[in-house]
Motif scaffolding. Structure first.
Motif, short mmCIF file in Angstrom:
data_model
loop_
_atom_site.label_atom_id
_atom_site.label_comp_id
_atom_site.label_asym_id
_atom_site.label_seq_id
_atom_site.Cartn_x
_atom_site.Cartn_y
_atom_site.Cartn_z
N GLU A 1 -3.12 -13.57 -0.50
CA GLU A 1 -2.88 -12.22 -0.79
C GLU A 1 -1.65 -11.77 -1.92
N MET A 2 -0.69 -12.84 -2.73
CA MET A 2 0.38 -12.48 -3.32
C MET A 2 -0.37 -13.32 -4.72
N ARG A 3 -1.25 -13.27 -4.79
CA ARG A 3 -1.57 -13.69 -6.16
C ARG A 3 -3.12 -12.64 -6.65
N ARG A 4 -3.03 -12.31 -5.37
CA ARG A 4 -4.86 -11.23 -5.67
C ARG A 4 -3.35 -9.46 -6.15
N ARG A 5 -2.25 -9.58 -5.58
CA ARG A 5 -1.14 -8.48 -6.14
C ARG A 5 -1.06 -8.77 -7.09
N ARG A 6 -0.45 -9.18 -7.42
CA ARG A 6 -0.27 -10.06 -8.88
C ARG A 6 -0.55 -9.05 -10.53
N LEU B 1 0.82 -1.20 0.09
CA LEU B 1 -0.12 -0.09 -0.35
C LEU B 1 0.84 1.23 -0.19
N ASP B 2 2.50 1.65 0.55
CA ASP B 2 3.06 2.11 0.34
C ASP B 2 3.03 2.14 -1.30
N GLY B 3 3.78 1.72 -1.89
CA GLY B 3 4.52 1.49 -2.81
C GLY B 3 5.38 0.94 -2.90
N GLN B 4 4.99 0.27 -2.19
CA GLN B 4 7.33 -1.01 -1.97
C GLN B 4 7.02 -2.40 -2.31
N LYS B 5 7.06 -1.88 -3.52
CA LYS B 5 6.42 -3.61 -4.00
C LYS B 5 7.57 -4.85 -3.40
N SER B 6 8.49 -4.00 -3.68
CA SER B 6 9.64 -5.22 -3.71
C SER B 6 9.87 -5.49 -2.02
N GLN B 7 9.22 -4.40 -1.39
CA GLN B 7 9.99 -5.12 -0.11
C GLN B 7 8.76 -5.77 0.51
N ALA B 8 7.34 -6.48 -0.30
CA ALA B 8 5.71 -6.76 0.01
C ALA B 8 5.86 -7.87 -0.29
N ILE B 9 6.84 -8.68 -1.37
CA ILE B 9 7.09 -9.31 -1.80
C ILE B 9 8.18 -10.39 -0.99
N ALA B 10 9.10 -9.43 -0.37
CA ALA B 10 10.11 -10.60 0.06
C ALA B 10 9.58 -10.82 1.59
N ALA B 11 8.44 -9.55 2.26
CA ALA B 11 7.83 -9.65 3.06
C ALA B 11 7.31 -10.71 2.90
N TRP B 12 6.06 -11.46 1.83
CA TRP B 12 5.33 -12.37 1.25
C TRP B 12 5.83 -13.69 2.02
#
Length: 150
Positions: free
Chosen positions: A142-147, A109-120
């Motif tokens: 969540e990962m599928r939804r965001r892709r 949500l903060d636009g930090q997509k690579s950090q999000a993917i690493a956290a997931w």
């Protein structure tokens, strides 16, 4: 009712209210849960995870839905909820999967997509290692939804 039980019940109520569209009541229950969490010196029961995760989901999904615009303190509430998950995880390692799930959503949500993917990915590994099937499926969903978002 002891504090841990109150946290668990109130946080679950906040999430249930959000899911049926009673957003004002949901946010009130979330704020009350955060207040109760401030009274808790350290997590004493694994059951508080339900309440902490519920509040975190209410806040992050609420921001995504635009509800946060009506509250100046929304980001503070989010920070507290994520901080409580982190604190929980230190005492109960099984909280790591939920922490990673919601930290990932916050990053996204903060636009930090690579950090999000690493956290997931880290959260998924924890869930698999600890055989937390429900957490595993929530993280994968969540990962599928965001892709599809990007």
């Amino acid at each position: 009712m002891d504090l841990a039980a109150q946290i668990s019940a109130k946080g679950a109520l906040a999430l249930a209210l959000a899911r049926v569209g009673q957003h004002v009541e949901s946010i009130e229950a979330a704020i009350e849960t955060l207040r109760l969490l401030r009274e808790l010196r350290r997590p004493t029961s694994h059951s508080t995870l339900i309440g902490i995760s519920g509040v975190t989901e209410v806040l992050l999904r609420g921001r995504e839905a635009g509800l946060s615009r009506e509250y100046d303190q929304w980001r503070d509430w989010e920070r507290q909820a994520l901080g409580e998950l982190k604190r929980y995880r230190r005492v109960f390692p099984l909280g790591g999967a939920q922490y990673g799930l919601w930290t990932g959503v916050a990053h996204w949500l903060d636009g930090q997509k690579s950090q999000a993917i690493a956290a997931w990915n880290e959260a998924l590994a924890i869930a698999q290692r600890l055989s937390l099937r429900q957490d595993e499926s929530m993280i994968a969903a969540e990962m599928r939804r965001r892709r599809t978002d990007g």
